[in-house]
Motif scaffolding. Sequence first.
Motif, PDB file in Angstrom:
ATOM      1  N   GLU A 231      12.252  26.428  98.978  1.00 39.88           N
ATOM      2  CA  GLU A 231      13.477  26.932  98.811  1.00 39.88           C
ATOM      3  C   GLU A 231      14.052  26.885  97.439  1.00 39.88           C
ATOM      4  N   ILE A 232      14.999  27.687  96.857  1.00 44.02           N
ATOM      5  CA  ILE A 232      15.530  27.724  95.728  1.00 44.02           C
ATOM      6  C   ILE A 232      16.857  26.859  95.566  1.00 44.02           C
ATOM      7  N   THR A 233      17.063  26.150  94.914  1.00 44.22           N
ATOM      8  CA  THR A 233      18.306  25.308  94.589  1.00 44.22           C
ATOM      9  C   THR A 233      18.756  25.478  93.370  1.00 44.22           C
ATOM     10  N   VAL A 234      20.238  25.823  93.499  1.00 50.78           N
ATOM     11  CA  VAL A 234      21.007  26.389  92.402  1.00 50.78           C
ATOM     12  C   VAL A 234      22.128  25.127  92.312  1.00 50.78           C
ATOM     13  N   VAL A 235      22.162  24.414  91.169  1.00 55.40           N
ATOM     14  CA  VAL A 235      23.233  23.519  90.923  1.00 55.40           C
ATOM     15  C   VAL A 235      24.245  23.868  89.955  1.00 55.40           C
ATOM     16  N   ASP A 236      25.540  23.468  90.204  1.00 55.49           N
ATOM     17  CA  ASP A 236      26.725  24.176  89.290  1.00 55.49           C
ATOM     18  C   ASP A 236      26.813  22.586  88.508  1.00 55.49           C
TER      19      ASP A 236
END
Length: 227
Positions: free
Chosen positions: A61-66
């Motif tokens: 999966e791809i994790t995108v962190v702000d």
Amino acid sequence: MTRQSRVSLVTILAAGLLLALGAMTSLGAGDPGSEPQPPTGVRAVFSTDGTKLASLTPGGEITVVDLRSGAEPLILRGGAGVASDLVFSPDAQALAIASDNAIALWDLSEASEPAMLLDEPESRVTRLAFSPRGDAVAAVLDDARIAIWELKDQTEKSILLPQNQSVKEIAFSPDGSLLASHGTGPQVTLWDLASRRESQTFSSSTGGAITGIAYGPAGATLAAADE
């Protein structure tokens, strides 16, 4: 029990203000069935403004962190399958993901289902690049050609075919008029995107194979590293 971690990829933002580690493999001494998994080779990537970080999880999966808001990470599932490259749009509102034979474009404000720019079993996608204005995506296909999509209508605009060389990396100039590429040899090629033709070629002064390219902020300088 002694455990070791092997880190194979490192990403640094803003002269070391933040450092991200990718493809970390945990090695357990004596753990049954704990064979270390090989690194994926997918680079953890920051958005241009440094506010977001995208990485690939062990599960694909791809994790995108702000990084600015500290909100719960966004998990992107489906679309392009197991990723081979990730790249943010210049405004950090979209993320393009390449897999073996597909390119998915995620709108990070919605993150429902991605738009598929490419989904061809016979193609292999290894590298992506966003244009500086965010209106186009370039991709390396089969290590041999470069395809460019216009995002306004999500249509393939052009195919660039380097002569007698492979393609490993690509980079847009800051004004979006040129695209630089290199393969496994000592040569860097500049493409004029208006004419879709080779504009200039340069070769490493040492004769070593080029391993990376990057434009300076003003676009007047192109740096290339070699072996």
